[in-house]
Write a protein that holds these residues in place. Structure first.
Motif, short mmCIF file in Angstrom:
data_model
loop_
_atom_site.label_atom_id
_atom_site.label_comp_id
_atom_site.label_asym_id
_atom_site.label_seq_id
_atom_site.Cartn_x
_atom_site.Cartn_y
_atom_site.Cartn_z
N ASN A 60 45.52 44.97 43.83
CA ASN A 60 45.08 44.20 42.89
C ASN A 60 46.09 43.36 42.65
O ASN A 60 46.01 42.08 42.22
CB ASN A 60 44.63 44.78 41.20
CG ASN A 60 43.81 44.51 40.57
OD1 ASN A 60 43.22 43.57 40.88
ND2 ASN A 60 43.99 44.32 38.85
N VAL A 61 47.66 43.42 42.72
CA VAL A 61 48.17 42.72 42.23
C VAL A 61 48.30 41.56 43.83
O VAL A 61 49.29 40.24 43.30
CB VAL A 61 49.86 43.61 42.73
CG1 VAL A 61 51.56 42.74 43.06
CG2 VAL A 61 49.80 44.51 41.51
N ASN A 62 48.16 42.29 45.21
CA ASN A 62 48.31 41.75 46.45
C ASN A 62 47.13 40.51 46.48
O ASN A 62 47.70 39.13 45.74
CB ASN A 62 47.85 42.27 47.62
CG ASN A 62 48.86 42.84 48.24
OD1 ASN A 62 49.84 42.25 47.85
ND2 ASN A 62 48.70 44.04 48.98
N GLU A 63 45.61 40.22 45.28
CA GLU A 63 45.20 40.15 44.90
C GLU A 63 45.11 38.42 43.75
O GLU A 63 45.35 37.61 44.07
CB GLU A 63 43.70 40.18 44.39
CG GLU A 63 42.36 39.49 44.06
CD GLU A 63 41.79 38.51 45.00
OE1 GLU A 63 42.65 39.17 46.32
OE2 GLU A 63 41.30 37.37 45.01
N LEU A 64 46.03 39.26 42.99
CA LEU A 64 46.75 38.43 41.86
C LEU A 64 47.65 37.43 42.07
O LEU A 64 47.77 36.07 42.44
CB LEU A 64 47.21 38.79 40.79
CG LEU A 64 46.59 39.42 39.88
CD1 LEU A 64 47.14 40.64 39.03
CD2 LEU A 64 45.74 38.81 39.02
N ASN A 117 50.35 45.08 36.15
CA ASN A 117 50.17 45.95 37.09
C ASN A 117 51.26 47.07 37.33
O ASN A 117 50.98 47.92 38.42
CB ASN A 117 49.01 45.05 38.59
CG ASN A 117 47.62 44.78 37.56
OD1 ASN A 117 47.19 45.95 37.33
ND2 ASN A 117 47.12 44.28 38.19
N VAL A 118 52.66 46.03 37.92
CA VAL A 118 53.14 46.52 38.67
C VAL A 118 54.28 47.04 37.77
O VAL A 118 54.62 48.53 38.09
CB VAL A 118 54.60 45.57 39.14
CG1 VAL A 118 55.77 45.63 39.43
CG2 VAL A 118 54.22 44.46 40.12
N VAL A 119 54.08 47.36 36.26
CA VAL A 119 54.48 47.86 35.09
C VAL A 119 54.06 49.36 35.43
O VAL A 119 54.56 50.43 35.61
CB VAL A 119 54.58 47.69 34.24
CG1 VAL A 119 54.86 48.62 32.81
CG2 VAL A 119 55.63 46.58 33.48
N GLN A 120 52.88 49.60 35.85
CA GLN A 120 51.61 50.73 35.67
C GLN A 120 52.04 51.65 37.16
O GLN A 120 51.82 52.24 37.26
CB GLN A 120 50.21 50.15 35.95
CG GLN A 120 48.92 50.29 34.77
CD GLN A 120 47.72 49.24 34.51
OE1 GLN A 120 47.12 50.46 35.08
NE2 GLN A 120 47.69 48.77 34.07
#
Lengths: 75, 137
Positions: free
Chosen positions: A36-40, B48-51
């Protein structure tokens, strides 16, 4: 010699299996979040590119305005 | 007193000129909207990174617990022929023949210094690498 299997007696086998399942589930969740982070990041990079393009367009229009202002008709 | 000289600047294509100004203003506004979208994405990314960090912290605790569940000995492959020991049947375990290697050395964990988070992680890593290095390949 290193390929010989080693068996370890485990007294809390059931609990360990549960912990292993929890660990595996959390790893899957973490991997999904990283995807998800990569997609963001990809979306963000795309927007920043668009940002740059928009600013270049504004720069070009300002240059046209500049030209019109400083290459006037003379009377 | 000298009169101020007035200059008039002629615009060749006033409609295009006006359009350029308006289009530039419009573009600036859409750029500001883009900024808001980027900000939203970054907030979501940070969340997301925090999760992920939270999950990794939980994994660390789970791995520590798992490590403690197993015997804290260093098992080295023995050069002698392995001893076979029959494990009695229990409800949870199937009977298996066990090969037992004599533990030759127990690695004692060194003292972990009370430092900031990064330093603590480095110390933990060094400890694990020390334990790993005792396994002969």
């Amino acid at each position: 010699m290193n390929k010989m299997p080693v068996f370890i007696k485990i007294s809390e086998y059931k609990q360990i299996v549960e912990v292993m399942d929890i660990i595996k589930a959390k790893i899957i969740k973490a991997k999904n979040l990283i995807d998800n982070v990569n997609e963001l990041k990809r979306k963000e990079d795309s927007l920043v590119d668009k940002w740059r393009q928009d600013l270049v367009e504004v720069e070009q229009r300002i240059e046209e305005i500049d030209r019109a202002m400083f290459e006037p008709e003379t009377e | 007193m000298q009169d101020k000289e007035l200059f008039y600047v002629g615009i060749e294509s006033p409609i295009d000129f006006r359009r350029n100004i308006l289009e530039s203003s419009k573009k600036i506004l859409t750029t500001l909207q883009l900024y808001e979208e980027i900000k939203k994405l970054r907030v979501e990314k940070y969340s997301n990174v925090v999760q992920i960090k939270k999950i990794v912290d939980e994994l660390r605790i789970l791995m520590d617990n798992l490590n403690k569940s197993f015997p804290q000995t260093v098992i080295r492959p023995s050069k002698k022929a392995p001893r076979l020991v029959q494990v009695p049947k229990t409800e949870e375990q199937k009977p298996k023949a066990q090969q037992i290697s004599e533990p030759k050395k127990i690695i004692k964990a060194g003292p972990i210094r009370d430092t900031d988070e990064l330093k603590k992680l480095e110390d933990d890593l060094k400890e694990i690498e020390t334990k790993l290095s005792t396994f002969k390949i």
